[in-house]
Write an enzyme that holds these catalytic residues in place. Structure first.
Site, PDB file in Angstrom:
ATOM      1  N   HIS A 138      30.815 -56.699 -11.573  1.00 54.31           N
ATOM      2  CA  HIS A 138      31.376 -55.323 -11.718  1.00 54.31           C
ATOM      3  C   HIS A 138      32.072 -55.166 -13.024  1.00 54.31           C
ATOM      4  O   HIS A 138      32.564 -56.278 -13.463  1.00 54.31           O
ATOM      5  CB  HIS A 138      31.936 -54.736 -10.893  1.00 54.31           C
ATOM      6  CG  HIS A 138      33.005 -55.259 -10.262  1.00 54.31           C
ATOM      7  ND1 HIS A 138      33.425 -55.458  -8.802  1.00 54.31           N
ATOM      8  CD2 HIS A 138      34.382 -55.237 -10.820  1.00 54.31           C
ATOM      9  CE1 HIS A 138      34.724 -55.965  -8.873  1.00 54.31           C
ATOM     10  NE2 HIS A 138      35.594 -55.644 -10.042  1.00 54.31           N
ATOM     11  N   GLU A 143      30.134 -50.752  -9.375  1.00 57.27           N
ATOM     12  CA  GLU A 143      29.634 -52.023  -8.591  1.00 57.27           C
ATOM     13  C   GLU A 143      28.335 -52.081  -8.699  1.00 57.27           C
ATOM     14  O   GLU A 143      27.605 -51.176  -9.338  1.00 57.27           O
ATOM     15  CB  GLU A 143      30.109 -51.559  -6.877  1.00 57.27           C
ATOM     16  CG  GLU A 143      31.560 -51.777  -6.569  1.00 57.27           C
ATOM     17  CD  GLU A 143      32.056 -52.970  -6.631  1.00 57.27           C
ATOM     18  OE1 GLU A 143      31.480 -53.901  -6.835  1.00 57.27           O
ATOM     19  OE2 GLU A 143      33.237 -52.998  -5.788  1.00 57.27           O
TER      20      GLU A 143
HETATM   21  C1  GLP Z   1      39.315 -55.412 -10.450  1.00 56.52           C
HETATM   22  C2  GLP Z   1      39.379 -54.263 -11.690  1.00 56.52           C
HETATM   23  C3  GLP Z   1      38.323 -54.756 -12.811  1.00 56.52           C
HETATM   24  C4  GLP Z   1      38.661 -56.114 -13.179  1.00 56.52           C
HETATM   25  C5  GLP Z   1      38.212 -57.032 -11.828  1.00 56.52           C
HETATM   26  C6  GLP Z   1      38.375 -58.472 -12.016  1.00 56.52           C
HETATM   27  O1  GLP Z   1      38.114 -54.873  -9.515  1.00 56.52           O
HETATM   28  N1  GLP Z   1      38.915 -52.818 -11.173  1.00 56.52           N
HETATM   29  O2  GLP Z   1      38.542 -53.922 -13.772  1.00 56.52           O
HETATM   30  O3  GLP Z   1      37.631 -56.814 -13.996  1.00 56.52           O
HETATM   31  O4  GLP Z   1      39.105 -56.570 -10.982  1.00 56.52           O
HETATM   32  O5  GLP Z   1      39.507 -59.112 -11.759  1.00 56.52           O
HETATM   33  P1  GLP Z   1      40.196 -60.435 -12.194  1.00 56.52           P
HETATM   34  O6  GLP Z   1      40.570 -60.426 -13.386  1.00 56.52           O
HETATM   35  O7  GLP Z   1      41.628 -60.460 -11.249  1.00 56.52           O
HETATM   36  O8  GLP Z   1      39.345 -61.541 -11.657  1.00 56.52           O
END
Ligand code: GLP
Length: 242
Positions: A138, A143
């Site tokens: 995503h 999603e």
């Molecule tokens: C959340 C955010 C996304 C982000 C994702 C991954 O779902 N809405 O924008 O890219 O988390 O997060 P992380 O960087 O903590 O793996």
């Protein structure tokens, strides 16, 4: 799609911070699309450190967040509003009126989504958007299954996404919905930088690199954009043919 593999998370963060600051130096009125999550934290730290030296970095910058949860107060510790204050806005000279985030408590979320799209358009469109990557592919909160032409809209969060964000919601269940820029909104950004770090992103990176384009894997929409740079660290790239 251009790819760069950096040795580790600090190197990836430094590179991302300098891309963001170079963008602002080239255009002090740059319109940014900005992510939350763990991955961009190091980038924000690098940006803040640099801006302490040249404290006018963000004076005329406009920033739009990619997404926000539905139904939690703005000052809840898990809100993306609070995330942005803590990790960037309270440390730099950005003007409050130039920081935008969807209002997940708006009485009519469809009207709020349209208002957000209008605000992006009125600002002249996104110039540079930085994205993280969900382990299911995503981008923002789009999603799997989200149409590539989608605009800002309300989404039901997948169970895996809710689990991944549980640490921020110790006092209440993780929200079930969020409001997010659509994939179509993101694709209109003139430049896009995608960040992925660590072994838990390895599968998603391998799938992105395969070139498959499918709504089952939202990040693959980026293949249709002319100016995308993917920054990965070695842990995320390993096994992905780099
Ligand atoms: C959340 C955010 C996304 C982000 C994702 C991954 O779902 N809405 O924008 O890219 O988390 O997060 P992380 O960087 O903590 O793996």
């Amino acid at each position: 799609m251009n790819w760069e593999t950096l040795a580790d998370y600090p190197a990836l963060s430094t590179r991302a911070a300098s891309l963001l600051l170079d963008g602002i130096r080239r255009d002090p009125k740059l319109v940014l699309g900005l992510p939350t999550g763990n991955t961009p934290v190091g980038m924000y730290e690098g940006v803040i450190a640099e801006c302490k030296r040249e404290y006018h970095c963000f004076r005329d910058v406009v920033a739009f967040n990619l997404d926000e949860y539905v139904g939690i107060p703005r000052d809840h510790p898990g809100s993306y509003y609070m995330f942005m204050q803590a990790h960037l806005y309270s440390h730099v000279d950005i003007d409050d009126k130039n920081t935008y985030i969807p209002n997940g408590r708006a009485p009519d979320l469809k009207v709020e989504s349209e208002r957000y799209e209008r605000a992006i358009r009125n600002a002249g469109g996104l110039g540079l958007t930085v994205l993280g990557l969900g382990s299911n592919g995503h981008i923002a909160f789009n999603e799997p299954g989200t149409p590539f032409e989608s605009r800002t809209h309300v989404v039901a969060l997948s169970e895996s996404t809710r689990r991944a964000n549980a640490a921020f919601f110790l006092d209440q269940p993780v929200p079930t919905h969020a409001i997010t820029m659509g994939i179509g909104t993101i694709l209109e950004s003139r430049a896009i930088v995608l960040l992925a770090s660590g072994a838990k992103k390895r599968e998603a990176i391998a799938r992105l690199r395969s070139g498959e384009q499918s709504v089952d894997f939202p990040a693959s929409a980026l293949w249709s954009h002319p100016n995308v740079l993917v920054l990965v660290d070695e842990a995320a790239a390993r096994g992905a043919g780099s």
